[in-house]
Motif scaffolding. Structure first.
Motif, short mmCIF file in Angstrom:
data_model
loop_
_atom_site.label_atom_id
_atom_site.label_comp_id
_atom_site.label_asym_id
_atom_site.label_seq_id
_atom_site.Cartn_x
_atom_site.Cartn_y
_atom_site.Cartn_z
N TRP A 181 0.86 -1.20 0.00
CA TRP A 181 0.00 0.00 0.00
C TRP A 181 0.88 1.23 0.00
CZ3 TRP A 181 -4.22 -0.73 -2.03
CH2 TRP A 181 -5.18 -1.66 -1.63
N ASP A 182 2.02 1.11 0.68
CA ASP A 182 3.04 2.16 0.69
C ASP A 182 3.98 1.90 -0.48
OD1 ASP A 182 4.82 4.14 1.33
OD2 ASP A 182 5.44 3.29 3.25
N ASN A 183 3.73 2.42 -1.71
CA ASN A 183 2.70 3.40 -1.93
C ASN A 183 1.98 3.20 -3.27
OD1 ASN A 183 1.10 5.73 -1.70
ND2 ASN A 183 2.68 6.98 -2.60
N ARG A 184 1.53 1.98 -3.51
CA ARG A 184 0.75 1.77 -4.73
C ARG A 184 -0.61 2.44 -4.64
NH1 ARG A 184 3.71 -2.89 -5.91
NH2 ARG A 184 5.84 -2.12 -5.65
N ILE A 185 -1.06 2.75 -3.40
CA ILE A 185 -2.33 3.46 -3.30
C ILE A 185 -2.18 4.87 -3.87
CG2 ILE A 185 -1.99 4.41 -0.96
CD1 ILE A 185 -5.26 2.93 -2.44
N GLY A 186 -1.00 5.48 -3.71
CA GLY A 186 -0.76 6.79 -4.33
C GLY A 186 -0.75 6.70 -5.84
N CYS A 187 -0.19 5.62 -6.37
CA CYS A 187 -0.20 5.41 -7.83
C CYS A 187 -1.63 5.24 -8.32
CB CYS A 187 0.65 4.20 -8.19
SG CYS A 187 2.38 4.34 -7.71
N ALA A 188 -2.44 4.48 -7.57
CA ALA A 188 -3.83 4.26 -7.95
C ALA A 188 -4.61 5.58 -7.95
CB ALA A 188 -4.49 3.27 -6.99
N ILE A 189 -4.33 6.43 -6.97
CA ILE A 189 -5.00 7.73 -6.91
C ILE A 189 -4.65 8.57 -8.13
CG2 ILE A 189 -5.05 9.93 -5.65
CD1 ILE A 189 -4.78 8.11 -3.07
N ALA A 190 -3.39 8.58 -8.52
CA ALA A 190 -2.98 9.32 -9.71
C ALA A 190 -3.72 8.80 -10.95
CB ALA A 190 -1.48 9.23 -9.90
N ILE A 191 -3.84 7.49 -11.05
CA ILE A 191 -4.57 6.88 -12.18
C ILE A 191 -6.02 7.34 -12.20
CG2 ILE A 191 -5.46 4.70 -13.12
CD1 ILE A 191 -2.87 3.39 -11.92
N ASP A 192 -6.69 7.24 -11.06
CA ASP A 192 -8.12 7.54 -11.03
C ASP A 192 -8.41 9.04 -11.15
OD1 ASP A 192 -9.25 5.07 -11.13
OD2 ASP A 192 -9.69 4.90 -9.00
N VAL A 193 -7.50 9.88 -10.72
CA VAL A 193 -7.69 11.32 -10.94
C VAL A 193 -7.67 11.62 -12.43
CG1 VAL A 193 -6.68 13.61 -10.64
CG2 VAL A 193 -6.88 12.08 -8.68
N LEU A 194 -6.69 11.06 -13.15
CA LEU A 194 -6.66 11.27 -14.60
C LEU A 194 -7.91 10.68 -15.26
CD1 LEU A 194 -3.74 12.24 -14.16
CD2 LEU A 194 -3.10 10.98 -16.22
N LYS A 195 -8.36 9.54 -14.75
CA LYS A 195 -9.60 8.94 -15.28
C LYS A 195 -10.78 9.87 -15.08
CE LYS A 195 -12.49 4.80 -14.76
NZ LYS A 195 -12.63 3.50 -14.02
N ASN A 196 -10.88 10.49 -13.90
CA ASN A 196 -11.99 11.40 -13.61
C ASN A 196 -11.97 12.65 -14.48
OD1 ASN A 196 -12.97 9.73 -11.64
ND2 ASN A 196 -12.40 11.02 -9.90
N LEU A 197 -10.81 12.98 -15.01
CA LEU A 197 -10.69 14.20 -15.84
C LEU A 197 -10.98 13.93 -17.32
CD1 LEU A 197 -7.52 15.75 -14.17
CD2 LEU A 197 -9.90 16.49 -13.90
N GLN A 198 -11.32 12.68 -17.65
CA GLN A 198 -11.69 12.37 -19.03
C GLN A 198 -12.91 13.19 -19.43
OE1 GLN A 198 -9.04 10.89 -20.47
NE2 GLN A 198 -10.39 9.45 -21.50
N ASP A 237 0.36 9.59 -0.45
CA ASP A 237 1.06 8.46 0.17
C ASP A 237 0.16 7.87 1.25
OD1 ASP A 237 3.19 6.72 1.04
OD2 ASP A 237 4.64 8.23 0.46
N VAL A 238 0.71 6.93 2.01
CA VAL A 238 0.01 6.41 3.19
C VAL A 238 0.41 7.23 4.41
CG1 VAL A 238 -0.19 4.08 2.28
CG2 VAL A 238 1.80 4.69 3.67
N GLY A 239 -0.49 7.27 5.37
CA GLY A 239 -0.21 7.89 6.65
C GLY A 239 -0.49 6.90 7.77
N ILE A 240 -0.23 7.32 8.99
CA ILE A 240 -0.41 6.45 10.15
C ILE A 240 -1.87 6.44 10.57
CG2 ILE A 240 0.29 6.00 12.53
CD1 ILE A 240 2.54 5.68 10.52
N ALA A 241 -2.44 5.25 10.75
CA ALA A 241 -3.77 5.12 11.34
C ALA A 241 -3.62 4.96 12.85
CB ALA A 241 -4.49 3.90 10.75
#
Length: 361
Positions: A181-198, A237-241
């Motif tokens: 998750w540290d830090n493929r979740i950040g990569c996924a967010i970048a992907i989905d933000v670009l997707k949302n801007l289609q 990125d990930v943060g502390i829960a």
């Protein structure tokens, strides 16, 4: 078993991919596969960070959204005569989460399974059993009977060693467990933000970036930001829960499911006040939940981005995650989706006037 939807399939592919600092190719290829349909162009810097560009207004500000491709792992340093591997941590590891954990060695001939071992406690003196085993006293067992056999498996010094934890949707299906998750979740967010801007007008050019070697010094963020020269930067990125037993609000503020963390301060950067205020205003206007947080003992790619050229106003936005820098982390799907929504809405409003006001706030 939970049927994976489109988003969960992407998250599985990203987190199951292997890629420690200096060997991010597999993770980069997965990110490329998912972000390419939404990008106008894709390039890399000379160290291997992925840069996907999406143009709204070519003359507008350049906005960088960076998640790092690498995950913490190890590197093989030597093979002894009995076929056991010595190793070097790559990224930050705590000894207590390492022992008896499964790993994968990435060799030139393919994957080799292994487990981290040490001298068994049954033969240790009583005092020694009370202390954590140090990294220097651990080894990796790949089932080889000799150095020659280990080498026949394809293992060589310098090979990457990656934690093993298959992506898992938990019984509470909002909670997702995986390595990296540290830090493929950040990569996924970048992907989905670009997707949302289609098909959406946005007054800027957006760069969705998968950086390399964050875990060993924010290196890819430095080189990719130098290539982009952004006007505004977001390290995602990930943060502390802080919602597990024994953790107090003085230790960590955030809870899973309560929204993305807006980081006020970390060891690499003070969050830019103008960017922070802008993001908070957008979150409140769109009724997107968020949490404030600080990480005095850690940093993100924003720490390198904000020092690019003559300075880049930057902010870290993180996802509360349990058990980071271990084999298995847990995060909340709602936090991921709310982070995507927040950054998407922020980008829609980041025009020249907004960036100028932020820069001189």
């Amino acid at each position: 078993m939970t049927k994976l939807d489109e988003t969960l399939t992407m998250l599985k592919d990203l987190t199951d991919a292997n890629g420690i600092p200096g060997h991010e190719k597999e993770a980069r290829e997965v990110m490329t596969k998912y972000i390419e349909p939404f990008a106008d162009s894709i390039e890399t810097d000379n160290l291997g960070s992925l840069i996907a560009k999406k143009v709204g207004d070519e003359q507008g500000p350049k906005i960088m959204i960076a998640g790092h491709l690498d995950e913490i792992g190890f590197m093989v340093t030597s093979i002894d005569e009995k076929g056991y591997l010595s190793f070097q941590p790559v990224g930050g590891w705590w000894e207590q989460v390492m022992l008896a954990q499964r790993v994968t060695i990435m060799t030139k001939d393919g994957y080799v399974p292994g487990v981290i071992g040490s001298k068994p406690p049954h033969i240790l003196p009583a005092e020694a059993r009370k202390k954590p085993v140090e990294k220097k006293d651990m080894f990796i067992d790949i089932g080889a009977t000799s150095k020659e056999e280990a080498m026949e498996f394809g293992v060589r010094p310098g090979d990457s060693v990656v934690p093993v934890c298959e992506f898992t949707v938990m019984k509470n299906e909002k909670l997702l467990m995986a390595k990296a998750w540290d830090n493929r979740i950040g990569c996924a967010i970048a992907i989905d933000v670009l997707k949302n801007l289609q098909g959406v007008d946005h007054p800027n050019t957006v760069y969705g970036v998968g950086t390399i070697q964050e875990e060993v010094g924010l290196r890819g963020a430095r080189t990719s930001a130098n290539q982009i020269q952004p006007d505004i930067g977001f390290g995602v990125d990930v943060g502390i829960a802080g919602d597990t037993p024994g953790v107090t609000k003085k230790d960590a503020l955030a809870k899973l499911g309560d929204g993305p963390q807006i980081v006020l301060y970390d060891a690499s950067m003070i969050g830019h006040k103008g960017v922070r205020d802008f993001v908070v205003k957008v979150a409140e206007e769109n009724e997107i939940p968020f949490q404030y947080d600080l990480m005095p003992g850690g940093g993100t790619d924003s720490g390198a981005i904000h020092l690019t050229a003559n300075g880049v106003p930057a902010l870290s936005i993180t996802i509360p995650t349990r058990y980071i820098h271990t084999h298995a982390g847990i995060l909340h799907r709602d936090d991921y989706e709310n982070t995507v929504k927040l950054i998407t809405e922020v980008i829609k409003k980041l025009d020249k006037d907004a960036v100028q006001a932020i820069t001189f706030d």
